[in-house]
Scaffold this motif. Structure first.
Motif, short mmCIF file in Angstrom:
data_model
loop_
_atom_site.label_atom_id
_atom_site.label_comp_id
_atom_site.label_asym_id
_atom_site.label_seq_id
_atom_site.Cartn_x
_atom_site.Cartn_y
_atom_site.Cartn_z
N GLU A 170 0.83 -1.21 0.00
CA GLU A 170 0.00 0.00 0.00
C GLU A 170 0.86 1.26 0.00
O GLU A 170 0.58 2.23 -0.71
CB GLU A 170 -0.92 -0.01 1.22
N LEU A 174 0.94 4.04 -2.93
CA LEU A 174 0.60 5.43 -2.61
C LEU A 174 1.70 6.39 -3.10
O LEU A 174 1.40 7.41 -3.73
CB LEU A 174 0.43 5.56 -1.10
N LEU A 178 1.48 9.16 -6.12
CA LEU A 178 1.82 10.58 -5.94
C LEU A 178 2.72 11.04 -7.09
O LEU A 178 2.52 12.12 -7.67
CB LEU A 178 2.53 10.77 -4.59
N PHE A 553 -3.36 17.24 9.67
CA PHE A 553 -4.42 17.43 8.70
C PHE A 553 -5.65 16.59 9.09
O PHE A 553 -6.79 17.08 9.02
CB PHE A 553 -3.92 17.03 7.32
N ASP A 554 -5.40 15.36 9.52
CA ASP A 554 -6.50 14.50 9.96
C ASP A 554 -7.22 15.11 11.17
O ASP A 554 -8.45 15.09 11.24
CB ASP A 554 -5.97 13.11 10.35
N LEU A 557 -9.49 17.81 10.08
CA LEU A 557 -10.73 17.30 9.46
C LEU A 557 -11.71 16.84 10.53
O LEU A 557 -12.91 17.10 10.45
CB LEU A 557 -10.41 16.13 8.53
N TRP A 558 -11.19 16.13 11.54
CA TRP A 558 -12.07 15.65 12.60
C TRP A 558 -12.66 16.81 13.39
O TRP A 558 -13.81 16.78 13.80
CB TRP A 558 -11.32 14.70 13.53
N ARG A 561 -15.36 18.23 11.42
CA ARG A 561 -16.49 17.31 11.45
C ARG A 561 -17.26 17.43 12.76
O ARG A 561 -18.49 17.43 12.78
CB ARG A 561 -15.94 15.89 11.28
N PHE A 564 -19.35 20.49 12.97
CA PHE A 564 -20.55 20.42 12.16
C PHE A 564 -21.53 19.36 12.65
O PHE A 564 -22.73 19.51 12.56
CB PHE A 564 -20.15 20.13 10.71
N ASP A 565 -20.97 18.28 13.16
CA ASP A 565 -21.77 17.08 13.36
C ASP A 565 -21.88 16.67 14.83
O ASP A 565 -22.37 15.59 15.14
CB ASP A 565 -21.10 15.95 12.58
N GLY A 566 -21.36 17.45 15.72
CA GLY A 566 -21.40 17.06 17.12
C GLY A 566 -20.17 16.25 17.50
O GLY A 566 -19.28 16.03 16.69
N GLU A 568 -19.82 13.08 18.27
CA GLU A 568 -19.76 11.64 17.97
C GLU A 568 -18.55 11.35 17.08
O GLU A 568 -18.27 12.05 16.14
CB GLU A 568 -21.04 11.24 17.23
N ALA A 570 -16.24 8.05 15.26
CA ALA A 570 -16.21 6.61 15.00
C ALA A 570 -15.05 5.95 15.74
O ALA A 570 -14.02 6.56 15.87
CB ALA A 570 -16.04 6.38 13.52
N THR B 255 -13.76 11.14 7.13
CA THR B 255 -14.21 11.06 8.52
C THR B 255 -15.53 10.30 8.64
O THR B 255 -16.26 10.47 9.62
CB THR B 255 -14.38 12.48 9.10
N HIS B 257 -18.38 7.52 9.17
CA HIS B 257 -18.65 6.43 10.10
C HIS B 257 -19.49 5.36 9.39
O HIS B 257 -19.24 4.17 9.54
CB HIS B 257 -19.40 6.99 11.30
N PHE B 378 -5.49 12.42 -6.25
CA PHE B 378 -4.57 11.69 -5.37
C PHE B 378 -5.22 11.42 -4.01
O PHE B 378 -5.10 10.33 -3.46
CB PHE B 378 -3.27 12.49 -5.18
N PHE B 381 -7.67 8.68 -4.30
CA PHE B 381 -6.94 7.41 -4.40
C PHE B 381 -6.52 6.93 -3.01
O PHE B 381 -6.67 5.76 -2.65
CB PHE B 381 -5.71 7.61 -5.28
N LEU B 385 -7.88 3.51 -1.30
CA LEU B 385 -6.89 2.49 -0.89
C LEU B 385 -7.08 2.15 0.59
O LEU B 385 -6.99 0.98 1.00
CB LEU B 385 -5.48 3.02 -1.14
#
Lengths: 570, 442
Positions: A170, A174, A178, A553-554, A557-558, A561, A564-566, A568, A570, B255, B257, B378, B381, B385
């Motif tokens: 993987e 990846l 790129l 970056f992750d 994003l969380w 999220r 926007f979404d409360g 909760e 995963a 993100t 669920h 990208f 992708f 993946l």
């Protein structure tokens, strides 16, 4: 010249691979017997033999071409596919290595769960690689370039129960993808500028009207293509996928290190005319190659695992190959990748046996009985003779070989790097011979020196002949070297600096290895440990990417999220 | 406007399916009665497509319309087979009668009427929405709790499509263009919608896939296909907005669920690229848009069918719950891989040519936005993946007692879905270019 018979080069392994896949799917031949695997091994070997005949025909009659029955934007030119000298050489390397790897795997992988699937995948990947090197259009090359990444991913992850292999596959996919994005960007700019992606046509445009495309645009195209090559050939900082591929079975490693990583070098050669018209890009290529070679070779020294060492050795060699391209010595890069491919495949295939013997043989690995040191009768007063034998003699041999091969170092600056490489290599060999006391006796020294001279002359001569074979047009060769050159005002100091480094390195090695004395200053020695850790951790590139870029970056994003979404999660 | 021949009425041929179906007893004959008219219809379309202008229909029909019809019809066929098999559904007998005409008329209308210019185009798209609206209201299986929001969105989208007839009035000014774009983006599978625990019902999942992943790309394509050269004036603004909307979809997928969130996000991303390509006003961008309009529903439907059967079998709908499920059944493995490779825009599975043409079109208008598409490619992708890894790692969900019966009744339809989906994924890359369907070489 049209010759449809050349289609058998990719068709044979492809048909063999598909036939084996279907037979395995229907009858689950699995690992029952190696004879089913011959369905892919034999066609690949036949493709190799056909490659020999095609090479002969190409040398005799010129490039073989073939048109395809459909056209696409960017690949509407008639000569989509063909075999020229470069392609023919690469086909031989690919099919040859693939045949050897498959032959080796017949017994090595016997009993594995997906035995038959492995062979069908190797055969299909071989076919893709052959199609890649015989494509004469950038879009078609890109298409097979992507398929090669997909094939490699499937090959590396063919045993999906083996988690490290799957993860390595993987990561490889990846990083390659790129690089593909940059490659694709390069194609877009090229299409906008040239209105064609046919390489021959692009070459004609550049030769006829070199100023039609601005230097900035050309550099953008070349650097984007080079970024694609960097990912495939594990150039710094895209290198971190390569060492992890050691988790895959040895035959896959051998195939990858002997064949697939060479794709970058091949593409640079195939698009050499574009590179040669962008001197700035050539210098960037050289710098990247230099950093990669230095980094790969240094990291190799710090690794404890045999296969990892080989992996970083590949990285270093790929860096060296890239440096050669950056200097305009494109044919030397091909010569290098062929030589490297063959010897690295051998090393990988032997490494399994060597590790197996080391595990079962208590006397292995052997500990050196005595510290390496000065041979008896060797004194500091004999530095000069030692220097003459181990430092000056190699230089004389190498320079003589260049003179005999009619290589003008002043016109072909790129070749000078090859000279330095040969010098260091031959110097290392003579040091080893000296320490083995082969130069102590006159009768032993003469045949060894003669052998050395013969070998160096043969190697440099072969490299030069290969240059003439691959690029018979002298104007092309001159263009490559002039583009990769930096001018005498800059070239002379570089040569002097490199000479100083080599001589300085020799002095340090002499005192440390032979006299057992450390002459490096304390501030350098004090940084040895951190430098060692830096290379041991592979430059921490992966760590930086993960913890400084991807994770923040992750988190962002969380956070968005959650806003926007409360809360909760995963 | 092109004159359509009376043979256009052949699009009504599939209506024979619901008419014939009740006349036969349950079993193989009933299945044949359902399949044969649709299969005959699709065969005629295929023949027409292969023969070109001198084919079955007297008046020349647009190739794009034929291709869209064929694509939709083939894709919908498995759904027709699977939907009536819903076990113990209260309105099971009414379903074929409602869904068959709606789906097939929609396919035909989208293909034929939508291929015409101007008001016919808008009318075709509006008709589709009205039909679906009717189906939605009539179908008792659609969960009541979600009906209101879906109805609202469908109403808005339907208004846009019908308002296309007034497009020349709307698009004379920048506010008009922006309004048009905002309305258009409502078609996207809601990159910003709130996370909801959607109903555990395979039928719901199929309808969800149909409404929010399969049809919106086709509709967006139909709405934008007559965009003239250089329209709209502010491409970086409108195209950029579409791409940003698509990227938001990708971030949502990252993100996610629930499985459907991922599907929504990926479909939104694809639509972002499609819309930007169509808005570029270039022939390449529009050809790439057509590719995506065909490919996105295929991948979504293929993935949706697989996921719906998984939901039926294992009663899971979260990404975590599906860990390892890809390794459990061989056809599922193949379907997952195909859908994933399509999502990765890899060659030979349908993505490469669309990607190339779309990029050519967008790049010609704005290299900056072209670079944005490359980055999005990208990232998508990377996501696909990661999902592939999740689906192929782990032990897989546990099969509940009694689910074996359902599996037995579903597998022929699923197999057909995989087969047709795979066929088109391959066809679009390998064969469809031969007839210059996606535009001539510049």
């Amino acid at each position: 010249m049209q010759n449809e018979a050349a289609v058998i080069l990719p068709a044979l392994p492809l048909l063999g691979g598909i036939a084996l896949f279907l037979i395995d799917a229907v009858w689950s031949v699995g690992s029952r017997s190696p004879r089913y695997a011959l369905l892919s091994v034999v066609p690949t070997a036949l493709s190799f033999l056909a490659g020999l005949l095609i090479l002969w025909e190409v040398v005799e009659k010129g490039t073989l071409t073939l048109t395809l029955p459909f056209s696409l934007p960017g690949i509407s030119e008639p000569t989509l596919w063909g075999v020229d000298r470069l392609s023919a050489i690469m086909v031989l390397l690919i099919t040859g290595v693939s045949t050897v790897v498959q032959g080796y795997s017949l017994r090595y992988l016997l009993g594995e769960a997906d035995y038959a699937r492995f062979f069908s995948l190797v055969a299909v990947e071989t076919s893709i690689l052959v199609m890649l090197v015989t494509s004469r259009n950038l879009l078609l090359i890109f298409l097979f370039w992507q398929l090669m990444s997909l094939g490699l991913y499937l090959l590396m992850a063919y045993n999906r129960k083996r988690r490290p292999s799957v993860e390595a596959a993987e990561k490889t996919f990846l990083v390659h993808r790129l690089g593909d994005m940059f490659f694709l960007g390069g194609l877009l700019i090229a299409w906008q500028s040239f209105h064609t992606l046919d390489l021959d046509r692009m070459g004609e445009i550049l030769r006829e009207t070199p100023t039609l495309i601005s230097q900035g645009t050309l550099s953008a195209i070349v650097l984007c293509l080079f970024a694609g090559c960097m990912a495939k050939s594990a150039q710094f900082p895209f290198h971190f996928w390569l060492p992890d591929t050691m988790e895959t079975p040895t035959p896959v490693s051998a195939l990858m290190h002997a064949g697939i990583v060479n794709a970058g070098g091949y593409l640079m050669n195939r698009t050499s005319i574009l590179f040669a018209h962008s001197p700035m890009s050539m210098h960037v290529v050289f710098i990247i190659g230099f950093v990669t070679a230095l980094f790969g070779s240094s990291t190799m020294l710090t690794q404890g695992d045999v296969k990892r060492k080989l992996g970083f050795s590949t990285m270093g060699q790929m860096g060296y190959m890239t440096m050669e391209c950056g200097l305009g010595a494109f044919s030397l890069a091909v010569f290098h990748l062929i030589a490297h491919g063959i010897f690295k495949a051998t090393l990988f295939l032997e490494s399994g046996t060597a590790i197996g013997i080391a595990r079962t043989e208590p006397a292995l690995p052997r500990q050196s009985a005595e510290e390496p040191g000065l041979p008896e009768g060797f004194h500091l007063s004999r530095v000069l003779p030692v220097a003459l034998v181990t430092l000056v003699l190699p230089l004389v041999i190498v320079l003589g070989a260049h003179q005999l091969a009619d290589i003008h170092l002043s016109k072909e600056e790129g070749t000078v790097v090859f000279l330095f490489f040969s010098w260091v290599t031959v110097s290392q060999v003579t040091i080893s011979l000296t320490r083995a006391r082969l130069f102590d006796s006159f009768t032993a020294a003469i045949p060894w020196t003669a052998f050395l001279v013969l070998f160096v002359y043969g190697y440099i001569g072969a490299g030069h002949k290969f240059n003439l074979f691959l690029y018979p047009d002298s104007s092309d060769r001159a263009l490559f070297f002039s583009s990769g050159g930096v001018g005498w005002s800059m070239f002379t100091p570089i040569v002097l600096l490199l000479t100083a480094i080599i001589v300085g390195g020799w002095v340090v090695a002499f005192f440390r290895g032979i006299r057992g004395r450390q002459i490096l200053p304390a501030w350098i020695l004090s940084r040895q440990e951190s430098l060692y850790l830096f290379f041991l951790n592979r430059g921490s590139v992966e760590h930086i990417l993960l913890h400084r870029l991807i994770e923040p970056f992750d988190r962002l994003l969380w956070r968005l999220r959650e806003l926007f979404d409360g809360k909760e999660r995963a | 406007m092109q004159a359509l021949s009376p043979e256009i009425l052949l699009i009504l041929l599939p209506l024979l399916s619901p008419l014939l179906r009740p006349l036969f007893p349950a079993g193989r004959r009933k299945v044949w009665a359902t399949i044969l008219p649709v299969a005959f219809f699709l065969l005629l379309i295929l023949l027409q497509l292969l023969k070109g202008e001198g084919g079955l229909f007297v008046s020349p029909l647009p190739e794009t319309g034929l291709l869209l019809t064929l694509c939709l019809g083939v894709l919908l066929l498995p759904i027709l087979l699977i939907l009536p098999e819903r076990p113990a559904a209260p309105h099971a007998g009414r379903l074929p009668a409602v869904w068959l005409p709606c789906l097939l008329l929609s396919a035909g209308a989208l293909g034929f009427l939508g291929s015409g210019p101007g008001r016919v185009l808008g009318g075709g798209a509006g008709l589709i929405f009205l039909l679906f609206l009717g189906a939605l209201v009539l179908d008792g299986a659609f969960p009541g709790a979600y009906r209101r929001s879906f109805l609202l969105r469908l109403f808005l989208s339907g208004s846009i499509s019908l308002g296309l007839a007034l497009r020349p009035v709307l698009l004379v000014s920048l506010p008009g263009e922006v309004l048009f774009l905002a309305a258009l983006l409502l078609l996207f599978p809601a990159p910003l919608s709130r996370r909801t625990e959607r109903v555990v019902s395979p039928e719901f999942l199929k309808m969800d896939v149909l409404f929010f992943q399969s049809l919106p790309p086709l509709l967006a394509f139909q709405l934008l296909r007559s965009v003239p050269e250089g329209f709209p004036g502010v491409f970086p603004l409108l195209g950029g907005a579409s791409l940003v909307w698509g990227l938001l979809g990708l971030f949502r997928a990252k993100t996610a669920h629930y499985v459907q969130e991922v599907a929504d996000g990926l479909a939104a991303a694809g639509m972002g690229a499609l819309t930007a390509g169509m808005l570029s006003g270039t022939s390449q961008g529009q050809a790439g848009g057509l590719f995506l309009a065909i490919l996105l529903p295929q991948a979504a439907l293929l993935g949706g069918l697989v996921l719906s059967s998984l939901v039926l079998r294992y009663r899971v709908r979260t990404m975590v719950g599906l860990s390892g499920s890809g390794t459990m059944i061989a056809p599922l493995r193949l379907a997952f891989l195909l859908a994933a490779f399509q999502g990765m825009s890899l060659p030979l599975v349908g993505g490469f040519l669309g990607e190339w043409r779309l990029l050519l079109g967008i790049w010609a208008r704005s290299p900056f936005l072209g670079a944005g598409v490359l980055a999005g490619l990208f990232y998508s992708f990377f996501l696909v993946l990661a999902f592939l890894r999740r689906l192929f790692s782990g032990d897989g969900p546990v099969l509940s007692r009694g689910d074996g019966e359902i599996v037995r009744t579903l597998w022929p339809g699923e197999l057909l879905a995989f087969g047709t989906g795979s066929f088109f994924l391959l066809l679009t890359d390998l064969a469809a270019t031969a007839g210059h369907i996606f535009g001539r070489i510049p």
